[in-house]
Design an enzyme around this catalytic site. Sequence first.
Site, short mmCIF file in Angstrom:
data_model
loop_
_atom_site.label_atom_id
_atom_site.label_comp_id
_atom_site.label_asym_id
_atom_site.label_seq_id
_atom_site.Cartn_x
_atom_site.Cartn_y
_atom_site.Cartn_z
CD1 TRP A 82 -1.25 -0.02 -14.84
CD2 TRP A 82 0.59 -1.22 -15.18
NE1 TRP A 82 -0.19 0.86 -14.93
CE2 TRP A 82 0.95 0.16 -15.13
CE3 TRP A 82 1.60 -2.16 -15.40
CZ2 TRP A 82 2.26 0.59 -15.29
CZ3 TRP A 82 2.90 -1.73 -15.54
CH2 TRP A 82 3.23 -0.36 -15.50
CG ASP A 119 -1.64 -5.48 -10.04
OD1 ASP A 119 -1.30 -4.93 -8.98
OD2 ASP A 119 -1.19 -5.15 -11.16
CE LYS A 122 1.75 2.70 -9.10
NZ LYS A 122 2.21 3.54 -10.21
#
Length: 361
Positions: free
Chosen positions: A102, A172, A196
Amino acid sequence: MTRKLNFYAGPSVLPLEVFEEIQKNMVEYGDSGLSLIETSHRSATYDEVHMGAISLIRELFAVPDNYKVLLLGGGATLQFGMIPMNFLPKDGHCDFVVSGSWSKKAYDDAKKIGSVNVLFDGKSEGYVSLPDAGDVKPSDGSSYVYITSNETIGGVQWKDWPDTGDVPLFCDMSSDIMSHPVPVEKFGLIYAGAQKNLGPAGVTIVIVRDDILERCADGLPAYLDYRTHANKDSLYNTPPVFPIWAMKLVLERMKRIGGIEAMAKHNRDKASLVYDVIDGSDGFYRCPVDERYRSEMNVVFRLPSEDLEKAFVAEATSKGMMGLKGHRSVGGCRASLYNSMTVEGAGELAEFMKGFMKEKR
């Protein structure tokens, strides 16, 4: 209905009581005569939901007064480009810690906007470790330092935070936000997709310090300028109403059960159940991640062979434990233990792992 155990990396498990509250109020919200998802986002009815969600984020995450909380669409992936568009000057550069898939995607997008300096790249080791936080120092003239707090694919998670001095730290936190306390004041900007730990897909939280907003580039399209949303309380355009409502319900539940401190203990307990099986298996299960940086959200592990891994996933699925196959880019197995996964659910997985090992060893 018999609910299965959701170990998928996302969208994640949500509390049953939240689903029941949504079900109860989906057709008619309260006594309004309308569903919330067809109610004007300029109405007092929706305003209570919208501002209530922002207020809960501030309270539970201990967001200082000199930060704005934004609720945006576009998913966390939009932030890969939106951040450098706003904060990476054409004649400047930023710094990146590339710790997994990511952060690599964010790095690739940032390079399309401007110059990026890499402080650390874990690719050569297979993204199984992180640099010591004290070793992460911004380069001269850097506009910001970018990190990813938890890599869902590789299963590495920061346990401490770099001190970047006057250079703002951007992060992030999509896969571990509100899973444990965070000193928000150490960051210039934090963002996270909700799907999430906090709700369904569709809304992204951005927490940004006021002085950082003053650095936004001029001339951007309105939606891509953070100041547009900060100045309008994230109501510049129609917000993602349903995900925000669901997130508010999740946050209300979190507050009822003790807030982030309680959530942190809850998550440590769950992760320990699974890691204890791995560490006590005499090599039958193996976690490739540096033990110092093992994720409490995404437990990755291998078995002695790919055939055994396939059998493990198939048998677990037949017993109602879903989503244990590792990401296609790395293989193996992965158990995602986000906020709303219960200790009982993690315990059921741990017991299955013990039984599978006893049978197959």
